[in-house]
Enzyme design. Structure first.
Site, PDB file in Angstrom:
ATOM      1  N   SER A  57       0.610  -1.180   0.049  1.00 56.94           N
ATOM      2  CA  SER A  57      -0.155  -0.294  -0.426  1.00 56.94           C
ATOM      3  C   SER A  57       1.246   1.004  -0.284  1.00 56.94           C
ATOM      4  O   SER A  57       0.722   2.246   0.829  1.00 56.94           O
ATOM      5  CB  SER A  57      -0.529   0.198   1.311  1.00 56.94           C
ATOM      6  N   ASP A  79      -7.008   0.080   2.267  1.00 58.18           N
ATOM      7  CA  ASP A  79      -6.223   0.564   2.215  1.00 58.18           C
ATOM      8  C   ASP A  79      -5.983   1.234   3.116  1.00 58.18           C
ATOM      9  O   ASP A  79      -4.911   2.127   3.619  1.00 58.18           O
ATOM     10  CB  ASP A  79      -5.376   0.407   0.920  1.00 58.18           C
ATOM     11  N   TYR A 120      -7.511  -7.562 -11.117  1.00 55.45           N
ATOM     12  CA  TYR A 120      -8.251  -6.488 -10.042  1.00 55.45           C
ATOM     13  C   TYR A 120      -9.585  -6.734 -10.906  1.00 55.45           C
ATOM     14  O   TYR A 120     -10.320  -7.108 -10.464  1.00 55.45           O
ATOM     15  CB  TYR A 120      -7.604  -5.937  -9.571  1.00 55.45           C
TER      16      TYR A 120
HETATM   17  C1  GAF Z   1      -5.548  -3.361  -2.863  1.00 55.47           C
HETATM   18  C2  GAF Z   1      -6.918  -3.040  -3.426  1.00 55.47           C
HETATM   19  F1  GAF Z   1      -6.367  -1.654  -2.849  1.00 55.47           F
HETATM   20  C3  GAF Z   1      -7.453  -3.127  -1.521  1.00 55.47           C
HETATM   21  O1  GAF Z   1      -9.342  -2.093  -1.549  1.00 55.47           O
HETATM   22  C4  GAF Z   1      -8.071  -4.391  -1.208  1.00 55.47           C
HETATM   23  O2  GAF Z   1      -9.349  -4.494  -2.449  1.00 55.47           O
HETATM   24  C5  GAF Z   1      -6.799  -5.440  -1.490  1.00 55.47           C
HETATM   25  O3  GAF Z   1      -5.773  -4.980  -2.808  1.00 55.47           O
HETATM   26  C6  GAF Z   1      -6.946  -7.239  -1.651  1.00 55.47           C
HETATM   27  O4  GAF Z   1      -7.995  -7.006  -0.721  1.00 55.47           O
HETATM   28  O5  GAF Z   1      -4.308  -3.784  -1.921  1.00 55.47           O
END
Ligand code: GAF
Length: 385
Positions: free
Chosen positions: A128, A174, A226
């Site tokens: 993050s 995050d 994603y």
């Molecule tokens: C990334 C995203 F930024 C989060 O919001 C979350 O969805 C994560 O993936 C998966 O748990 O870090």
């Protein structure tokens, strides 16, 4: 290397010829458990890392923002026009401009500012670094401008910056972790209500350590994958007639799965529903002080991410398998997937042998050597000076 905060202040002085008005620090995070549940209105349990991004900052006249980044070595400068049109500021500057944009969109009178930014959160490791940058800038601007934006409302705003200005369709975990975590605690967040409970997570007291292994696996198609996972989850919820997958419980899972024709959607739904339950079970164990017993839940989460959500890669699976074979109590990938880091819960004196075992397994497979560190739950975003 000097401390990240000292470097921010030194950078500010060098770039802008004066001391900053203050320094704001915001951490990276690992997620203990609860992956891809945030955008399904579910539960997550991250904790903040001791690795932080620092913004040394001061106000400047007018609606202008001048930002130096140690990492890129560049100084960028933008005004309200660029901010008001998402996309005009690109690269790392988009995270900064995005925060200014989101604040202005929400009606805040954002002060012009000069900022010097340093960080020891590694980029692209799934820890993050983006949220840490957003949170450091956001908390600096809120304080400098005396804006009426309490901490509990800040994550949603930083998430908007990332979703709408940067263009990444992430959930709220995050930013919440970076802003709302507390020292010594994991953050139990209900992503629907945004209610939090700070769960004591005393690794040392339990004689344990948390090893973080940076797999160095290149993020292969991470953004597209994603977004695809998110779409599948939304499609599953729609097919089941619920607002979000959070509304399906493990007791209802078999009936729900029987209503889904597409095997891929079934796997995605099963991951999210069981993962939410694993978060609740982990919280219950931590509340009862049974820290050691969370290991199997971490490993089960990994298996679900590997087989049902299909977001792991060979380097990550190798790290988890090697850590478990070397005696870790539990191990799992943390973060969005397709690379990034693995967490291994280990006995305090086993951190080095487990890390060595992972390194040896990597060498055997011909993977680039991983990095590793042990971490303790650390404070969320804070003004330093
Ligand atoms: C990334 C995203 F930024 C989060 O919001 C979350 O969805 C994560 O993936 C998966 O748990 O870090």
């Amino acid at each position: 290397m000097t401390d990240v905060a000292d470097r921010a202040t030194a950078g500010f002085r060098r770039e802008f010829g004066a001391p900053p008005a203050g320094q704001w620090a915001a951490p990276g995070r690992v997620n203990l458990i609860g992956e891809h549940t945030d955008y399904n209105d579910g539960f997550v349990l991250p904790f903040a890392l001791p690795l932080r991004t620092v913004a040394a900052a001061d106000r400047q006249e007018g609606a202008r923002w001048t930002v130096w980044s140690e990492l890129s070595g560049e100084t960028i400068d933008f005004g309200a026009d660029e901010v008001d049109e998402p996309g005009r500021v690109a690269g790392w500057g988009a995270y900064v401009a995005g925060v200014v944009w989101a604040l202005r969109e929400a009606g805040h009178d954002v002060p012009g500012a000069r900022l010097a930014i340093t960080s020891d959160v590694p980029l692209g490791a799934g820890l993050s670094s983006s949220a840490a940058l957003e949170a450091a800038v956001l908390t600096a601007l809120v304080d400098l401008g005396g804006l009426d934006l309490p901490a509990e409302r800040q994550p949603r705003l930083a998430q908007r910056a990332e979703n709408h200005y940067v263009g990444a369709p992430t959930g709220i975990m995050d930013q919440s972790a970076s802003i709302r975590c507390r020292d010594g605690h994991a953050l139990f967040l209900d992503c629907r209500s945004e209610g939090v409970e700070h769960i004591p997570f005393d690794l040392r007291g339990a004689g344990l350590a948390m090893l973080v292994v940076d797999s160095h696996a290149p993020h292969r198609h991470a953004d597209g994958e994603y977004a695809a996972r998110r779409k599948s989850c939304e499609a599953g919820a729609e097919r089941l007639g619920v607002p979000a997958l959070r509304d399906v419980t493990v007791d209802q899972l078999d009936t729900a799965l029987a209503r889904l024709d597409d095997p891929e959607t079934r796997r995605r739904v099963r991951h999210v529903v069981t993962e939410d339950q694993r978060v609740l079970d982990t919280v219950a164990l931590l509340r009862a002080g049974r820290v050691r017993e969370i290991g199997p839940l971490l490993t089960a989460s990994h298996v679900s991410m590997r087989d049902d959500f299909e977001i792991t890669v060979p380097e990550i699976d190798t790290a988890v398998e090697a850590a478990l074979a070397a005696g870790a109590l539990g191990a799992r990938m943390t973060g969005g997937g397709f690379g990034g880091c693995v967490l291994a819960l280990v006995e305090a004196d086993a951190a080095d042998p487990v890390a060595d075992a992972v390194t040896a397994a990597y060498a055997e497979q011909g993977f680039r050597a991983p990095d590793h560190l042990t971490v303790l739950p650390s404070p969320g975003a804070v003004r330093l000076t």
